[in-house]
Design a protein around this motif. Sequence first.
Motif, PDB file in Angstrom:
ATOM      1  N   GLU A  80       0.839  -1.296  -0.151  1.00 12.60           N
ATOM      2  CA  GLU A  80      -0.140  -0.043   0.101  1.00 12.60           C
ATOM      3  C   GLU A  80       0.834   1.242   0.014  1.00 12.60           C
ATOM      4  O   GLU A  80       2.046   1.127   0.607  1.00 12.60           O
ATOM      5  CB  GLU A  80      -0.849  -0.017   1.028  1.00 12.60           C
ATOM      6  N   GLY A  81       0.457   2.330  -0.785  1.00 11.69           N
ATOM      7  CA  GLY A  81       1.266   3.464  -0.818  1.00 11.69           C
ATOM      8  C   GLY A  81       0.465   4.584  -0.239  1.00 11.69           C
ATOM      9  O   GLY A  81      -0.981   4.450   0.054  1.00 11.69           O
ATOM     10  N   PRO A  82       0.880   5.881  -0.018  1.00 19.52           N
ATOM     11  CA  PRO A  82       0.366   6.918   0.403  1.00 19.52           C
ATOM     12  C   PRO A  82      -0.650   7.616  -0.492  1.00 19.52           C
ATOM     13  O   PRO A  82      -0.623   7.584  -1.652  1.00 19.52           O
ATOM     14  CB  PRO A  82       1.398   7.905   0.664  1.00 19.52           C
ATOM     15  N   SER A  83      -1.791   7.926  -0.062  1.00 22.28           N
ATOM     16  CA  SER A  83      -2.836   8.727  -0.670  1.00 22.28           C
ATOM     17  C   SER A  83      -2.307   9.955  -0.897  1.00 22.28           C
ATOM     18  O   SER A  83      -1.564  10.535  -0.395  1.00 22.28           O
ATOM     19  CB  SER A  83      -4.089   8.841   0.431  1.00 22.28           C
ATOM     20  N   PHE A  84      -2.945  10.562  -2.214  1.00 27.21           N
ATOM     21  CA  PHE A  84      -2.545  11.800  -2.489  1.00 27.21           C
ATOM     22  C   PHE A  84      -3.857  12.579  -2.974  1.00 27.21           C
ATOM     23  O   PHE A  84      -4.722  11.824  -3.617  1.00 27.21           O
ATOM     24  CB  PHE A  84      -1.755  11.804  -3.728  1.00 27.21           C
ATOM     25  N   SER A  85      -4.161  13.866  -2.527  1.00 22.64           N
ATOM     26  CA  SER A  85      -5.142  14.711  -3.035  1.00 22.64           C
ATOM     27  C   SER A  85      -4.809  15.734  -3.712  1.00 22.64           C
ATOM     28  O   SER A  85      -4.351  16.675  -3.431  1.00 22.64           O
ATOM     29  CB  SER A  85      -6.022  15.151  -1.923  1.00 22.64           C
ATOM     30  N   PRO A  86      -4.827  15.752  -5.207  1.00 23.49           N
ATOM     31  CA  PRO A  86      -4.355  16.729  -5.904  1.00 23.49           C
ATOM     32  C   PRO A  86      -5.169  17.968  -5.718  1.00 23.49           C
ATOM     33  O   PRO A  86      -6.377  18.053  -5.546  1.00 23.49           O
ATOM     34  CB  PRO A  86      -4.647  16.156  -7.294  1.00 23.49           C
ATOM     35  N   THR A  87      -4.704  19.264  -5.839  1.00 26.12           N
ATOM     36  CA  THR A  87      -5.318  20.375  -5.893  1.00 26.12           C
ATOM     37  C   THR A  87      -4.794  21.069  -7.071  1.00 26.12           C
ATOM     38  O   THR A  87      -3.880  20.758  -7.988  1.00 26.12           O
ATOM     39  CB  THR A  87      -4.598  21.431  -4.722  1.00 26.12           C
ATOM     40  N   ARG A  88      -5.303  22.372  -7.275  1.00 27.09           N
ATOM     41  CA  ARG A  88      -5.011  23.166  -8.705  1.00 27.09           C
ATOM     42  C   ARG A  88      -3.695  23.553  -8.416  1.00 27.09           C
ATOM     43  O   ARG A  88      -2.845  23.585  -9.473  1.00 27.09           O
ATOM     44  CB  ARG A  88      -5.850  24.507  -8.743  1.00 27.09           C
ATOM     45  N   GLU A  89      -3.119  23.836  -7.295  1.00 22.61           N
ATOM     46  CA  GLU A  89      -1.611  24.100  -7.145  1.00 22.61           C
ATOM     47  C   GLU A  89      -0.904  22.855  -7.300  1.00 22.61           C
ATOM     48  O   GLU A  89       0.369  23.352  -8.073  1.00 22.61           O
ATOM     49  CB  GLU A  89      -1.608  24.841  -5.466  1.00 22.61           C
ATOM     50  N   THR A  90      -1.058  21.614  -6.926  1.00 24.63           N
ATOM     51  CA  THR A  90      -0.036  20.858  -7.153  1.00 24.63           C
ATOM     52  C   THR A  90       0.078  20.345  -8.703  1.00 24.63           C
ATOM     53  O   THR A  90       0.923  20.068  -9.167  1.00 24.63           O
ATOM     54  CB  THR A  90      -0.494  19.537  -6.172  1.00 24.63           C
ATOM     55  N   ILE A  91      -1.206  20.587  -9.223  1.00 24.17           N
ATOM     56  CA  ILE A  91      -1.415  20.383 -10.753  1.00 24.17           C
ATOM     57  C   ILE A  91      -0.494  21.261 -11.352  1.00 24.17           C
ATOM     58  O   ILE A  91       0.426  21.181 -12.559  1.00 24.17           O
ATOM     59  CB  ILE A  91      -2.882  20.090 -11.139  1.00 24.17           C
ATOM     60  N   TRP A  92      -0.595  22.543 -11.058  1.00 20.19           N
ATOM     61  CA  TRP A  92       0.244  23.425 -11.566  1.00 20.19           C
ATOM     62  C   TRP A  92       1.577  23.429 -11.552  1.00 20.19           C
ATOM     63  O   TRP A  92       2.560  23.605 -12.265  1.00 20.19           O
ATOM     64  CB  TRP A  92      -0.221  25.021 -11.124  1.00 20.19           C
ATOM     65  N   ALA A  93       2.170  22.880 -10.193  1.00 18.34           N
ATOM     66  CA  ALA A  93       3.436  22.555  -9.997  1.00 18.34           C
ATOM     67  C   ALA A  93       3.918  21.467 -10.874  1.00 18.34           C
ATOM     68  O   ALA A  93       5.179  21.650 -11.188  1.00 18.34           O
ATOM     69  CB  ALA A  93       3.460  22.256  -8.484  1.00 18.34           C
ATOM     70  N   PHE A  94       3.015  20.515 -11.294  1.00 24.40           N
ATOM     71  CA  PHE A  94       3.464  19.551 -12.008  1.00 24.40           C
ATOM     72  C   PHE A  94       3.652  20.035 -13.377  1.00 24.40           C
ATOM     73  O   PHE A  94       4.257  19.697 -14.161  1.00 24.40           O
ATOM     74  CB  PHE A  94       2.584  18.364 -11.971  1.00 24.40           C
ATOM     75  N   CYS A  95       2.748  20.904 -13.822  1.00 25.42           N
ATOM     76  CA  CYS A  95       3.045  21.632 -15.212  1.00 25.42           C
ATOM     77  C   CYS A  95       4.318  22.196 -15.329  1.00 25.42           C
ATOM     78  O   CYS A  95       5.041  21.908 -16.362  1.00 25.42           O
ATOM     79  CB  CYS A  95       2.026  22.743 -15.432  1.00 25.42           C
ATOM     80  N   GLU A  96       4.710  22.898 -14.406  1.00 24.58           N
ATOM     81  CA  GLU A  96       6.142  23.612 -14.158  1.00 24.58           C
ATOM     82  C   GLU A  96       7.177  22.550 -14.216  1.00 24.58           C
ATOM     83  O   GLU A  96       8.204  22.818 -15.042  1.00 24.58           O
ATOM     84  CB  GLU A  96       6.064  24.563 -13.186  1.00 24.58           C
ATOM     85  N   ALA A  97       7.065  21.579 -13.503  1.00 30.42           N
ATOM     86  CA  ALA A  97       8.162  20.619 -13.162  1.00 30.42           C
ATOM     87  C   ALA A  97       8.346  19.661 -14.489  1.00 30.42           C
ATOM     88  O   ALA A  97       9.561  19.649 -14.865  1.00 30.42           O
ATOM     89  CB  ALA A  97       7.851  19.605 -11.971  1.00 30.42           C
TER      90      ALA A  97
END
Length: 143
Positions: free
Chosen positions: A14-31
């Motif tokens: 089992e892995g950790p849960s993740f709750s994406p936000t607009r901010e984390t999605i934008w951070a992935f855009c940038e990364a």
Amino acid sequence: MEKTFDIEEGLRIEGPSFSPTRETIWAFCEASLDYNPLHWDDEYMKSDFGKTNFGGIIMHGMSNFSLITRMMTDWALPLGGTHRRLETRWRSPVKPGDTITPTGIVKKIKKTEKANWVVVSVQVKNQQDSLVAEGEAMVEFPH
């Protein structure tokens, strides 16, 4: 003293849960340098894509890949293993506010002269227990 290999088929990971936000999605855009409007442009996402309308921005599918990779590394590394391969298929979009959780089941173990190879069936599900990604990972445990 020889290290004992005691991983068995059927073992659940089992892995950790993740709750994406607009901010984390934008951070992935940038990364990732992936600025596809699917991930940030609300006006664009009001459009229909053939027979599909997502109803808003969606998380990058590669974020599922990252979450699975973290789960595999968190599990294998302390046991002396190295995550070697991952293949996934995206099944449904993930939106801000969803909570996704990766899991894995050891499907097959192949022992070779130099290592034990573990094949893991992996999935990511959302808070409604709906499948959002699935695939297969491979881990090497050297002798």
